[in-house]
Write a protein that holds these residues in place. Structure first.
Motif, PDB file in Angstrom:
ATOM      1  N   THR A 197      -5.071  -6.038  -8.108  1.00 22.27           N
ATOM      2  CA  THR A 197      -4.129  -5.059  -8.574  1.00 22.27           C
ATOM      3  C   THR A 197      -2.292  -5.135  -8.800  1.00 22.27           C
ATOM      4  OG1 THR A 197      -3.998  -4.588  -6.246  1.00 22.27           O
ATOM      5  CG2 THR A 197      -5.785  -4.226  -7.156  1.00 22.27           C
TER       6      THR A 197
ATOM      7  N   THR B  39      -9.616   2.443  -7.025  1.00 21.28           N
ATOM      8  CA  THR B  39     -10.272   1.573  -7.252  1.00 21.28           C
ATOM      9  C   THR B  39     -10.972   2.120  -9.304  1.00 21.28           C
ATOM     10  OG1 THR B  39     -11.195   2.092  -5.070  1.00 21.28           O
ATOM     11  CG2 THR B  39     -12.696   0.704  -6.749  1.00 21.28           C
TER      12      THR B  39
ATOM     13  N   LYS C 153      -9.724  -1.431 -11.184  1.00 23.61           N
ATOM     14  CA  LYS C 153     -10.866  -2.152 -10.227  1.00 23.61           C
ATOM     15  C   LYS C 153     -12.204  -1.617 -11.606  1.00 23.61           C
ATOM     16  CE  LYS C 153      -9.260  -4.164  -6.982  1.00 23.61           C
ATOM     17  NZ  LYS C 153      -9.446  -5.300  -5.729  1.00 23.61           N
TER      18      LYS C 153
ATOM     19  N   GLY D 202      -7.809  -6.938  -0.439  1.00 21.75           N
ATOM     20  CA  GLY D 202      -7.532  -5.460  -1.371  1.00 21.75           C
ATOM     21  C   GLY D 202      -5.411  -5.515  -0.952  1.00 21.75           C
TER      22      GLY D 202
ATOM     23  N   PHE E 102      -1.515  -2.636   1.071  1.00 23.91           N
ATOM     24  CA  PHE E 102      -1.540  -0.785   1.591  1.00 23.91           C
ATOM     25  C   PHE E 102      -2.589  -0.501   2.064  1.00 23.91           C
ATOM     26  CE2 PHE E 102      -0.175  -0.597  -3.134  1.00 23.91           C
ATOM     27  CZ  PHE E 102      -1.036  -0.341  -2.988  1.00 23.91           C
TER      28      PHE E 102
ATOM     29  N   PHE F 123      -5.289   1.152   2.749  1.00 22.23           N
ATOM     30  CA  PHE F 123      -5.592   2.791   3.990  1.00 22.23           C
ATOM     31  C   PHE F 123      -6.626   2.261   4.142  1.00 22.23           C
ATOM     32  CE2 PHE F 123      -6.869   4.186  -0.725  1.00 22.23           C
ATOM     33  CZ  PHE F 123      -8.458   3.924  -0.576  1.00 22.23           C
ATOM     34  N   PHE F 124      -7.968   1.024   4.170  1.00 23.64           N
ATOM     35  CA  PHE F 124      -8.965   1.443   4.974  1.00 23.64           C
ATOM     36  C   PHE F 124      -8.791   0.282   6.122  1.00 23.64           C
ATOM     37  CE2 PHE F 124     -11.339   2.023   1.339  1.00 23.64           C
ATOM     38  CZ  PHE F 124     -12.202   3.174   1.431  1.00 23.64           C
TER      39      PHE F 124
END
Ligand code: SF4
Length: 265
Positions: free
Chosen positions: A38, A89, A93, A166, A169, A171-172
Motif C-alpha cells: 500500500t 482494501t 489490495k 498492515g 494507520f 483503523f484495526f
C-alpha cells in the motif's frame, strides 16, 4: 494450449502467512509469492519480507496499486477508511491482486490456522480457488511459532508492540498499539494525525472510535497502565507463554474485531 494452473500465496509480513511460506516453499516450488504494497506499511514489514526472501530463497512480487492511498482518499471525498467502509482494501489490495491473476486459473493458499474461525479473502472471481493448508493439517498457533523459529525467522520486530501487520494507520489498531506507534514511529503517528485533521470543509473523521488520536494520546498513561495490568494478569495465568502471545491475547481482549484478512495474516 491451456495455461497451467498458477499457485499463489499472499505474504502480509505477518506470522501466519510467513509460516505458510515456510511450510510450502519446498512442497510447491512453482508458488508465486506476492505482497500487496500500500506504500503505507511499517519499515519493519519490509525488513521482515527481506528476511523471508533470504531465509527461504524465494522471490516476492510486490503488487502496488496504480494510484496510492492519497489519490483514493480524494476520490472517496476525504472519508477515512473504517471497518464499515474498507475502500483501502479494495483499491490498494484486491484490485491489484485481481489484475495480477487476470483470467488465469489459480489456487490461492491462505494462512488461516485450525484454531481460527474465519475466512480469508475469497475472490468472487471464479478462476481463483482458495485452500487452507493449516486447517487441513490441523495446525495451531504453537505449530506456526515453532515453524518460524525452526527456520530462523522468528516474529517480525513489530510484534513486540503490535500484533497485526498492515498500514501504519490501520483503523484495526487497538488503543495500546496507537500509543506504541507514537513511541516507536512518532513521524508516522504525526502523519496519521494529519489525515484526521486535513479536511477542507471542517468535517471530522477519526481513525479510532470516539476520539481523535491527539485525545487518545492525552490518555497515554492510563492506556499503558491498563495494558500493563492485563499483561500481568495474563502472565500469571500462563507463566510460560511467550511474550508475543501474551501481547496478542491481551490486545484481542481489548478488541477482537476480525481485521482485514488481506492485510493481517
Ligand atoms: S491494513 Fe488496514 S488500512 Fe491498510 S489496507 Fe488493510 S484494512 Fe486498510
Amino acid at each position: 494450449m491451456t495455461k497451467p494452473v498458477r499457485h499463489i500465496m499472499g505474504l502480509s509480513g505477518g506470522k501466519d502467512s510467513t509460516a505458510l511460506a515456510v511450510l510450502l516453499h519446498k512442497e510447491i516450488p512453482e508458488m508465486e509469492y506476492f505482497f500487496c504494497d500500500t506504500g503505507k506499511e511499517l519499515q519493519e514489514t519490509y525488513d521482515y519480507l527481506e528476511k523471508i526472501k533470504a531465509r527461504l530463497g524465494i522471490k516476492i512480487k510486490y503488487l502496488s496499486p496504480e494510484k496510492g492511498f492519497d489519490h483514493w482518499l480524494e476520490v472517496y471525498d476525504g472519508y477515512l477508511p473504517s471497518p464499515r467502509s474498507r475502500w483501502c482494501t479494495k483499491q490498494l489490495k484486491i484490485i491489484p491482486l485481481e489484475k495480477f491473476i487476470g483470467d488465469d486459473e489459480a489456487v490461492s493458499y491462505v494462512g488461516i490456522r485450525a484454531d481460527e474461525n474465519r475466512d480469508g479473502y475469497v475472490s468472487t472471481k471464479p478462476n481463483l480457488k482458495p485452500v487452507y493448508p493449516f486447517k487441513e493439517r490441523g495446525m495451531l498457533k504453537a505449530d506456526i511459532i515453532r515453524l518460524l523459529e525452526d527456520h530462523g525467522l522468528g516474529l517480525p520486530d513489530y510484534y513486540q508492540w503490535r500484533s497485526r501487520s498492515g498500514c501504519f494507520f490501520c483503523f484495526f489498531q487497538r488503543k495500546y498499539e496507537w500509543v506504541m506507534l507514537h513511541e516507536k514511529h512518532p513521524d508516522l503517528f504525526a502523519e496519521a494525525v494529519r489525515y484526521e485533521q486535513e479536511h477542507k470543509d471542517g468535517r471530522k473523521y477519526t481513525w479510532t472510535d470516539g476520539e481523535t488520536l491527539l485525545e487518545l494520546l492525552e490518555r497515554k498513561q492510563e492506556i499503558l497502565e491498563s495494558h500493563e495490568r492485563s499483561i500481568q494478569r495474563e502472565t500469571q495465568k500462563a507463566p510460560n507463554k511467550p511474550l508475543s502471545e501474551v501481547l496478542s491475547g491481551v490486545l484481542d481482549e481489548e478488541d477482537d474485531t476480525l481485521p482485514c484478512l488481506m492485510c493481517h495474516l
